[in-house]
Design a protein around this motif. Structure first.
Motif, PDB file in Angstrom:
ATOM      1  N   VAL A 180       2.823   5.652  11.839  1.00  0.00           N
ATOM      2  CA  VAL A 180       1.520   5.528  10.919  1.00  0.00           C
ATOM      3  C   VAL A 180       0.349   5.930  11.577  1.00  0.00           C
ATOM      4  O   VAL A 180       0.004   5.461  12.699  1.00  0.00           O
ATOM      5  N   THR A 202       0.517   8.139   6.387  1.00  0.00           N
ATOM      6  CA  THR A 202      -0.887   7.629   6.686  1.00  0.00           C
ATOM      7  C   THR A 202      -0.987   6.910   5.364  1.00  0.00           C
ATOM      8  O   THR A 202      -0.483   7.177   4.169  1.00  0.00           O
ATOM      9  N   THR A 203      -1.946   5.859   5.297  1.00  0.00           N
ATOM     10  CA  THR A 203      -2.036   4.952   4.288  1.00  0.00           C
ATOM     11  C   THR A 203      -3.286   5.536   3.263  1.00  0.00           C
ATOM     12  O   THR A 203      -3.298   5.465   2.140  1.00  0.00           O
ATOM     13  N   GLU A 229       0.737  -1.277   0.034  1.00  0.00           N
ATOM     14  CA  GLU A 229      -0.035   0.134  -0.025  1.00  0.00           C
ATOM     15  C   GLU A 229       0.830   1.089   0.062  1.00  0.00           C
ATOM     16  O   GLU A 229       2.092   1.305   0.719  1.00  0.00           O
ATOM     17  N   GLN A 230       0.329   2.238  -0.595  1.00  0.00           N
ATOM     18  CA  GLN A 230       1.124   3.566  -0.797  1.00  0.00           C
ATOM     19  C   GLN A 230       0.904   4.372   0.279  1.00  0.00           C
ATOM     20  O   GLN A 230      -0.199   4.376   0.604  1.00  0.00           O
ATOM     21  N   ARG A 231       1.844   4.979   1.056  1.00  0.00           N
ATOM     22  CA  ARG A 231       1.727   5.742   2.068  1.00  0.00           C
ATOM     23  C   ARG A 231       2.094   7.085   1.664  1.00  0.00           C
ATOM     24  O   ARG A 231       3.116   7.464   0.960  1.00  0.00           O
TER      25      ARG A 231
END
Length: 73
Positions: A67, A17-18, A2-4
């Motif tokens: 995160v 944050t995702t 997943e890109q953050r």
């Protein structure tokens, strides 16, 4: 994977944050900031995407380790 997005809260804390949703109201955006719970201070803060070119390698690494869990659009 997943890109953050690396963000900075109103207190200056850097974290990632995702989900960083962009809200739209008809043709205009509501602005770049989002309410996120900062993992450093635990408070709900207005956060904006951080300029990663202005961050040191340590700040960027620390920001990617922290995160945000909760996101309110």
């Amino acid at each position: 994977m997943e890109q953050r997005t690396v963000v900075r809260c109103a207190e200056g804390h850097v974290f990632s944050t995702t989900a960083f949703p962009m809200q739209h109201l008809q043709s205009g955006r509501l602005g770049p900031g989002r309410l996120l719970r900062c993992p450093r201070c635990g408070r709900l803060r207005s956060s904006v995407p951080a300029d990663v070119s202005q961050l040191s390698a340590d700040e960027l690494a620390r920001g990617l380790r922290l995160v945000a869990v909760e996101s309110l659009a």
